[in-house]
Structure formats: C-alpha cells, structure tokens
Design an enzyme around this catalytic site. Structure first.
Site, PDB file in Angstrom:
ATOM      1  N   HIS A 222      62.870 -61.918 -10.384  1.00 35.97           N
ATOM      2  CA  HIS A 222      62.299 -62.325  -9.082  1.00 35.97           C
ATOM      3  C   HIS A 222      63.447 -62.936  -8.275  1.00 35.97           C
ATOM      4  O   HIS A 222      64.469 -62.297  -8.064  1.00 35.97           O
ATOM      5  CB  HIS A 222      61.135 -63.288  -9.375  1.00 35.97           C
ATOM      6  CG  HIS A 222      60.252 -63.632  -8.225  1.00 35.97           C
ATOM      7  ND1 HIS A 222      60.312 -63.019  -7.004  1.00 35.97           N
ATOM      8  CD2 HIS A 222      59.246 -64.572  -8.103  1.00 35.97           C
ATOM      9  CE1 HIS A 222      59.395 -63.547  -6.192  1.00 35.97           C
ATOM     10  NE2 HIS A 222      58.745 -64.501  -6.836  1.00 35.97           N
ATOM     11  N   HIS A 261      61.970 -52.463  -6.697  1.00 33.80           N
ATOM     12  CA  HIS A 261      60.951 -53.387  -6.197  1.00 33.80           C
ATOM     13  C   HIS A 261      59.593 -52.924  -6.681  1.00 33.80           C
ATOM     14  O   HIS A 261      59.330 -51.733  -6.716  1.00 33.80           O
ATOM     15  CB  HIS A 261      60.985 -53.447  -4.658  1.00 33.80           C
ATOM     16  CG  HIS A 261      60.295 -54.641  -4.123  1.00 33.80           C
ATOM     17  ND1 HIS A 261      58.945 -54.672  -3.885  1.00 33.80           N
ATOM     18  CD2 HIS A 261      60.773 -55.873  -3.821  1.00 33.80           C
ATOM     19  CE1 HIS A 261      58.618 -55.876  -3.444  1.00 33.80           C
ATOM     20  NE2 HIS A 261      59.702 -56.619  -3.400  1.00 33.80           N
ATOM     21  N   ASP A 315      67.784 -59.201  -2.245  1.00 30.23           N
ATOM     22  CA  ASP A 315      68.767 -60.002  -2.992  1.00 30.23           C
ATOM     23  C   ASP A 315      70.141 -59.340  -3.033  1.00 30.23           C
ATOM     24  O   ASP A 315      71.145 -60.019  -3.230  1.00 30.23           O
ATOM     25  CB  ASP A 315      68.271 -60.240  -4.423  1.00 30.23           C
ATOM     26  CG  ASP A 315      67.003 -61.064  -4.424  1.00 30.23           C
ATOM     27  OD1 ASP A 315      66.949 -62.047  -3.678  1.00 30.23           O
ATOM     28  OD2 ASP A 315      66.055 -60.705  -5.155  1.00 30.23           O
TER      29      ASP A 315
HETATM   30  N1  COA Z   1      67.962 -50.919 -12.571  1.00 33.81           N
HETATM   31  C1  COA Z   1      67.801 -49.841 -13.344  1.00 33.81           C
HETATM   32  N2  COA Z   1      66.642 -49.172 -13.467  1.00 33.81           N
HETATM   33  C2  COA Z   1      65.598 -49.642 -12.740  1.00 33.81           C
HETATM   34  C3  COA Z   1      65.715 -50.766 -11.904  1.00 33.81           C
HETATM   35  C4  COA Z   1      66.948 -51.408 -11.841  1.00 33.81           C
HETATM   36  N3  COA Z   1      67.118 -52.484 -11.063  1.00 33.81           N
HETATM   37  N4  COA Z   1      64.525 -51.020 -11.312  1.00 33.81           N
HETATM   38  C5  COA Z   1      63.697 -50.062 -11.771  1.00 33.81           C
HETATM   39  N5  COA Z   1      64.330 -49.255 -12.632  1.00 33.81           N
HETATM   40  C6  COA Z   1      63.764 -48.121 -13.352  1.00 33.81           C
HETATM   41  C7  COA Z   1      63.118 -48.608 -14.620  1.00 33.81           C
HETATM   42  O1  COA Z   1      64.013 -48.651 -15.691  1.00 33.81           O
HETATM   43  C8  COA Z   1      62.019 -47.599 -14.809  1.00 33.81           C
HETATM   44  O2  COA Z   1      62.571 -46.440 -15.319  1.00 33.81           O
HETATM   45  P1  COA Z   1      61.776 -45.594 -16.457  1.00 33.81           P
HETATM   46  O3  COA Z   1      60.515 -45.153 -15.774  1.00 33.81           O
HETATM   47  O4  COA Z   1      62.734 -44.503 -16.785  1.00 33.81           O
HETATM   48  O5  COA Z   1      61.546 -46.563 -17.569  1.00 33.81           O
HETATM   49  C9  COA Z   1      61.580 -47.298 -13.382  1.00 33.81           C
HETATM   50  O6  COA Z   1      62.711 -47.572 -12.556  1.00 33.81           O
HETATM   51  C10 COA Z   1      60.403 -48.151 -12.912  1.00 33.81           C
HETATM   52  O7  COA Z   1      60.774 -49.490 -13.005  1.00 33.81           O
HETATM   53  P2  COA Z   1      59.854 -50.672 -13.484  1.00 33.81           P
HETATM   54  O8  COA Z   1      60.711 -51.736 -14.128  1.00 33.81           O
HETATM   55  O9  COA Z   1      58.691 -50.157 -14.242  1.00 33.81           O
HETATM   56  O10 COA Z   1      59.326 -51.194 -12.103  1.00 33.81           O
HETATM   57  P3  COA Z   1      58.633 -52.575 -11.876  1.00 33.81           P
HETATM   58  O11 COA Z   1      57.800 -52.416 -10.688  1.00 33.81           O
HETATM   59  O12 COA Z   1      57.996 -53.124 -13.083  1.00 33.81           O
HETATM   60  O13 COA Z   1      59.927 -53.511 -11.614  1.00 33.81           O
HETATM   61  C11 COA Z   1      61.510 -54.905 -10.691  1.00 33.81           C
HETATM   62  C12 COA Z   1      60.306 -54.011 -10.405  1.00 33.81           C
HETATM   63  C13 COA Z   1      61.886 -55.610  -9.397  1.00 33.81           C
HETATM   64  C14 COA Z   1      61.131 -55.970 -11.733  1.00 33.81           C
HETATM   65  C15 COA Z   1      62.687 -54.025 -11.229  1.00 33.81           C
HETATM   66  O14 COA Z   1      63.015 -53.073 -10.248  1.00 33.81           O
HETATM   67  C16 COA Z   1      63.888 -54.869 -11.597  1.00 33.81           C
HETATM   68  O15 COA Z   1      63.944 -55.437 -12.698  1.00 33.81           O
HETATM   69  N6  COA Z   1      64.904 -54.967 -10.684  1.00 33.81           N
HETATM   70  C17 COA Z   1      66.070 -55.789 -10.955  1.00 33.81           C
HETATM   71  C18 COA Z   1      65.807 -57.255 -10.650  1.00 33.81           C
HETATM   72  C19 COA Z   1      65.680 -57.528  -9.192  1.00 33.81           C
HETATM   73  O16 COA Z   1      66.508 -57.121  -8.385  1.00 33.81           O
HETATM   74  N7  COA Z   1      64.629 -58.303  -8.833  1.00 33.81           N
HETATM   75  C20 COA Z   1      64.382 -58.709  -7.461  1.00 33.81           C
HETATM   76  C21 COA Z   1      63.137 -58.070  -6.959  1.00 33.81           C
HETATM   77  S1  COA Z   1      62.885 -58.379  -5.260  1.00 33.81           S
END
Ligand code: COA
Length: 378
Positions: A222, A261, A315
């Site tokens: 987050h 996101h 971010d």
């Molecule tokens: N880096 C690499 N792969 C990513 C990614 C990232 N930052 N964000 C998403 N993905 C990939 C996942 O590995 C997943 O791939 P898969 O289907 O092959 O397993 C797919 O995209 C879907 O991602 P998922 O994690 O299920 O989406 P979510 O909605 O649960 O997660 C976040 C959203 C924000 C938690 C996730 O994108 C993340 O961890 N980002 C990095 C942290 C960040 O920048 N947070 C700030 C948010 S505003």
C-alpha cells in the site's frame, strides 16, 4: 459455502456508499466530490482540496481564509508530546513513531468519545494541522536537531518544508510537493481508508481509526510502496542498468514496487500529473543525479509496460520526487499521511454519519466440532 462465493481480498466487493471520491478504472479517472483530480492539481492549492474533501464544495476566497486560519490556529504540539518523541528509539520507522504520536494526541483529547459531526470535523482539522509538525519534528530529532516551530505566515506546504529544513525551497519545488498532496489525498475504499472505516464503525473514536489506518498504509503493498520504489531505484543504480535490471526482476518473478493496482488495470489516473511534476522538478534541480533518476524511471516504466502491460501507480513518480526534494526515504509514507489524513477523516465522518458496524462473515476451514479430551487422557 462454495469457494466461488468467497471474495478473497474483497476483490470486486462494494461494501457501502460514499460521496467523497469516485475511482473509474474504465476511463482511468478519479474525482474528489465530482472534480477530476488532475484539474484540482493544476488549478488549486492543497488547502482548497482539503476543504473540498471535507465540505463537499470548493471554498470561496473568504471560506478559504477562514479555513486556513483554523488550520493555523491548530498548529503546534504540546511540550509533553515533543518530550515523548525525544524518547522514541532512533531506529524506529517514522510510520511507527507517527502512529504512536497520534495515539498520544488522543490521550491529550478529553472529548475523545464525542462522535458528533462538528466535533469530528474539529479533530480532523487539528490532525491535518498537527501531523506535518509531528513528521518534521521526528525527522529532526532522529537527526540530532532541535524541532522547528510552525510559521503562521506560511501556507501548508511551505510550512512543512520550513519545519523540516528551516527554509522553503523554490516555488516550483513547493508546487511539486503541493501537487503530490492533492494526488495522495483520497482514493475511495483503499486498504487504509477501509481500515479506518472498520475501526470507526465500532465507535472506537477518530484517533483509533487514524492510528489503524496508519498501520495499514505502512505496508509495502500500500503506501509503503513509495519508499520501496526509491530503494529499488538505488538498487538499479544507473540508467544503463535499468532495462537489464527490470528484465532480470521479471524473469525471477519479483514484485516490482510502484507498479500495478487493485482497481486500475490500464493506468493510474494520478500518474501523468505526478510524472509531469517530477519532470519539472528534475529540470529545475538540473543535476546529474536528478537526470539519472528521471532516466531510470523512464526506462523501468517503458520496460515494465512493454513486457508485462502493468502500469506504474502514483508511488512510482512520487518516491523519487520526494527524494529529490531532500526528504529521507523512510519519511515518504509519513508524508503520504500528511495528505491522506483528509480522505481518512472525511470517510470516518461519513461512516459515523450513518453507521453500521462492519462485520463480514468467514468460511470456516478448521476441524469439525469435537469433544474436549480431559488433560490426563491427552
Ligand atoms: N510486479 C510484478 N508483477 C505484478 C505486479 C508488480 N508490481 N503487480 C501485479 N503483478 C502481476 C501479479 O504477479 C499477477 O500475475 P499472475 O497472474 O501471473 O500471478 C498479476 O499481475 C495480478 O496481480 P495481483 O497481485 O493479483 O493483483 P492485486 O490486485 O492483488 O495487487 C497490488 C495489486 C498493488 C498489491 C500489486 O500490483 C502490487 O503488489 N504492486 C506492488 C506494490 C505497489 O506498488 N503498491 C502500491 C499500490 S498503489
């Protein structure tokens, strides 16, 4: 219960109404009280946006003057809280010290159980006025420097720089910070705002709700991502290394901080505005270091979008922008709080205006009901 009925991570679940903001992933857009966030960032100072988030309308000149006077009269921390902050372990994360300091503010408030809207609004303004000083004071104390008192002649963003560094930088740099404040202010039912609403819904009080929200925001999935992005850029090291670094990280299935996101799938509405502000700042600073981070950011973004179709979130440009403003990396998420306190408290007020305890159900997967075996038979 069928597994398909369970919404893991509450994905896609609508849990309540809100009139504070609207996220529209179909058009990659975000509005606060009906106004597009990029228009607010371009045309308003953060103080106007804060007023809007709480009051539902942009202020007239006289409303803004009264609002700013109220904020300024709420600036200032007690000697007791500054003494407590002096005792914080120097190695503690600034989000943890901020959480503790806000909890202490709650101890100093004798009307903590009053949930009337006007009282909540007063507390929201008080937190908005005091949090910048807590963040700045903590930064100075951990660096062995005496705190700097707020300056009532300065606006919200200028005063924050003054309390951190004893000076206010060029207007373009303050503008970049002010834009980041507007963009970070509110984002519907994200994890920390939802945490605040869950806590508020038990009538536990605004300080409990805000400290809970800080705990939620601290995590790297987050708000903590703005710090993680900067550590990542430092790890990448040079622009020449950026593409290879990203390809290797993707090949080894690393989570790339500052990308992706939960709601936006083809771009975060706030990113173009923040990226432009970051670029303007790089041009003003005009140093090799600033140009290096800008170039690295550009290549990482291009490579990630090209390889995976995953877009940067706010971010990603905010982290290096804060770094180039001179803030220490562990301050980035507390700076997010300086802004997001507006959105959190607007949601707490909205929740308590028509409250229903938030209490979802769970699908039990443990052992079936069984008898307790007496101790001598176990
Ligand atoms: N880096 C690499 N792969 C990513 C990614 C990232 N930052 N964000 C998403 N993905 C990939 C996942 O590995 C997943 O791939 P898969 O289907 O092959 O397993 C797919 O995209 C879907 O991602 P998922 O994690 O299920 O989406 P979510 O909605 O649960 O997660 C976040 C959203 C924000 C938690 C996730 O994108 C993340 O961890 N980002 C990095 C942290 C960040 O920048 N947070 C700030 C948010 S505003």
């Amino acid at each position: 219960m069928a597994e398909t009925d369970i919404k893991y991570g509450l994905v896609g679940v609508v849990t309540d109404d809100t009139a504070v903001s609207k996220v529209m992933p179909e058009t990659n857009s975000l509005t606060y009280r009906g106004y597009a966030v990029q228009d607010l960032a371009a045309q308003c100072r953060f103080e106007e946006v804060a007023y809007l988030i709480w009051n539902g309308e942009l202020p007239t000149r006289s409303q803004l003057e009264a609002f700013n006077a109220q904020e300024k009269s709420n600036r200032g921390l007690s000697e007791d809280i500054i003494d407590v902050m002096r005792k914080f372990p120097k190695g503690a994360h600034p989000m943890a010290t901020l959480r503790t300091a806000i909890s202490f503010l709650g101890l100093e408030d004798s009307e903590i159980e009053d949930h009337a809207t006007d009282k909540l609004y007063e507390r929201a303004i008080s937190l908005y006025a005091k949090i910048p000083q807590i963040v700045a004071t903590d930064f100075r104390l951990r660096n062995g420097k005496e705190p700097i008192a707020p300056d009532a002649s300065l606006g919200f963003s200028e005063n924050f720089f003054h309390m951190c560094f004893g000076e206010v930088p060029a207007p373009e740099i303050v503008k970049c910070f002010d834009i980041s404040m507007t963009l970070y202010a509110e984002h519907s039912f994200n994890a920390s705002t939802f945490s605040a609403r869950v806590i508020a819904s038990s009538l536990s009080g605004i300080y409990s709700a805000v400290t809970g929200a800080i705990g939620s925001l601290k995590g790297p999935l987050h708000g903590g991502a703005n710090e993680a992005v900067m550590y990542m850029l430092q790890d990448v090291g040079t622009a020449e290394n950026a593409k290879a670094w990203m390809l290797d990280a993707l090949a080894t299935k690393k989570k790339i901080m500052g990308f992706g996101h939960r709601v936006y799938r083809s771009g975060d509405s706030r990113v173009p505005t923040m990226t432009e502000a970051y670029k303007n700042m790089v041009d003003i600073i005009d140093s090799d270091e600033a140009r290096k981070y800008w170039e690295m950011s550009r290549i990482l973004d291009e490579t990630m979008v090209g390889e995976k179709g995953i877009y940067p979130n706010l971010d990603f440009p905010a982290g290096p922008a804060y770094y180039l403003m001179g803030f220490e990396i562990p301050m980035f998420t507390p700076i997010f709080v300086v802004s997001r306190i507006t959105g959190w408290t607007a949601h707490i007020i909205e929740q308590l205006g028509d409250n229903k305890l938030i209490r979802p159900l769970s699908n039990y997967t443990g052992p079936a009901q069984r008898d307790v075996t007496p101790m001598d038979k176990r």
